[in-house]
Design an enzyme around this catalytic site. Sequence first.
Site, PDB file in Angstrom:
ATOM      1  N   HIS A  30     -37.366 -10.535  26.639  1.00 55.23           N
ATOM      2  CA  HIS A  30     -37.602  -9.811  27.593  1.00 55.23           C
ATOM      3  C   HIS A  30     -38.175 -10.998  28.352  1.00 55.23           C
ATOM      4  CE1 HIS A  30     -39.113  -5.901  25.833  1.00 55.23           C
ATOM      5  NE2 HIS A  30     -38.768  -6.571  24.686  1.00 55.23           N
ATOM      6  N   TYR A  58     -42.545  -8.273  15.982  1.00 60.04           N
ATOM      7  CA  TYR A  58     -42.992  -9.592  17.059  1.00 60.04           C
ATOM      8  C   TYR A  58     -45.060  -9.697  16.845  1.00 60.04           C
ATOM      9  CZ  TYR A  58     -40.112  -7.332  20.808  1.00 60.04           C
ATOM     10  OH  TYR A  58     -39.034  -7.046  21.771  1.00 60.04           O
ATOM     11  N   HIS A  70     -33.208  -8.924  22.467  1.00 57.98           N
ATOM     12  CA  HIS A  70     -33.304  -9.339  23.507  1.00 57.98           C
ATOM     13  C   HIS A  70     -34.186  -9.849  23.806  1.00 57.98           C
ATOM     14  CE1 HIS A  70     -35.720  -5.725  21.683  1.00 57.98           C
ATOM     15  NE2 HIS A  70     -36.501  -5.706  22.736  1.00 57.98           N
ATOM     16  N   TYR A 104     -34.341  -4.823  16.342  1.00 58.06           N
ATOM     17  CA  TYR A 104     -35.817  -4.095  15.911  1.00 58.06           C
ATOM     18  C   TYR A 104     -35.957  -2.545  15.502  1.00 58.06           C
ATOM     19  CZ  TYR A 104     -38.496  -4.396  20.008  1.00 58.06           C
ATOM     20  OH  TYR A 104     -38.190  -4.200  21.345  1.00 58.06           O
ATOM     21  N   ARG A 116     -33.725  -1.386  18.623  1.00 60.37           N
ATOM     22  CA  ARG A 116     -33.145  -2.096  19.601  1.00 60.37           C
ATOM     23  C   ARG A 116     -32.150  -3.229  19.911  1.00 60.37           C
ATOM     24  NH1 ARG A 116     -36.098  -3.156  24.121  1.00 60.37           N
ATOM     25  NH2 ARG A 116     -33.775  -2.957  24.752  1.00 60.37           N
TER      26      ARG A 116
HETATM   27 FE   LIG Z   1     -39.373  -5.830  22.662  1.00 59.66          FE
END
Ligand SMILES: [Fe+2]
Lengths: 225, 163
Positions: A152, A98, A150, A137, A147
């Site tokens: 959000h 991110y 995905h 990640y 995770r």
């Molecule tokens: Fe996330």
Amino acid sequence: MPPSPHPPNQSPGYRSTLLRAPAQAPVPFKTDPDAIELTSPVFGHEEVGALDADLTRQHHGEPIGERIIVTGRVLDGDGRPVRDTLVEVWQANSAGRYIHQGDQHPAPLDPNFTGAGRCVTDAEGRYRFVTIKPGAYPWRNHSNAWRPAHIHFSVFGRAFTERLVTQMYFPGDPLMPFDPILQSIPDAAARQRLVSDFCLEITEPEWALGYAFDIVLGDTPMETP
Amino acid sequence: MTLTPSQTVGPFYGYALPYEHDWELVAEGHPEAITLSGRVLDGAGEPVPDALLELWLGFTGDRGALLRGDGLVSGFGRCGTAPDGSYRFRTVRPSGPYLSLQIFARGLLRSVLTRVYLEDRPDPLLDSLDPARRRTLIATGSGDSYHFDVRLQGTGETVFLDF
Ligand SMILES: [Fe+2]
């Protein structure tokens, strides 16, 4: 009204719930027809920019990764479209990083990818984003925790009580059975609701893979008998 | 039809959901402006530095909910908490007795919804609560400045609504 599809507040497998999830039962209030929670903010199409829904065109160059189209409809519990509602998305880049400064995962940032988008649904409740497939990640919830890939999602709906923040997953992702956030949802059909479908009709030849993801919001409390 | 379940907002919404002037439902100097501020605290009484709050007044205001401008009133605002768990809104008074406040955070698999009453008064929701819990929904302050803490869990846990 269908049973609640939502995860319970306390889901010990997801460590951050331990000190943050409310312990007391929520209090009913829906008998008051004047409750402002039964109304929602209104969004105009002029509030979002034309390029806000294309996450691959927000910089000078193109982001690295597998280009995808993610589209679907926002529906109410009776299958009716929810038009003119704001849909916001955010995601990691194709390396699973991110742009958020709190993300310390040692994977590269992509100078051509921010990973945030917005659009307002059309008369059929449809939204459409162009982006790149996010990477998986690691996180520190437990040893060797990852995770699944995905995106959000944040959606408003017709009432503040329909407000929904959720995550969209990708079909066949081997990390899904190990993810305490997805697995916090008790019902298998509800979990499946968060897994997008690969769709050849949405896929554009020579250009981008297509994924379909519909979002079904709860009935507004006033509509329940 | 299976409804779409909620998932946590996670820790990394901060570059995506906030927008310019999101916490200012009215511009500085608006004659009817009030400020609402406070902190979000966890079950250990520690500040929650990565919560997102949304304030809803029950009316959309002069333009769409995201737009801001001189003299205009919006009925919707957003504020991410600071490292000390604090948030703030500049708003006008709601037309009814309370403002609606929704809170998102890492560790909340679904958002929580509460009400901020600017003063204690007879009210169907407030009257359904015992006195200690009732107090959690009443802001302190007066005039143009109000304070409201959100306690997610534990002693003094804020009353959250069933939705
Ligand atoms: Fe996330």
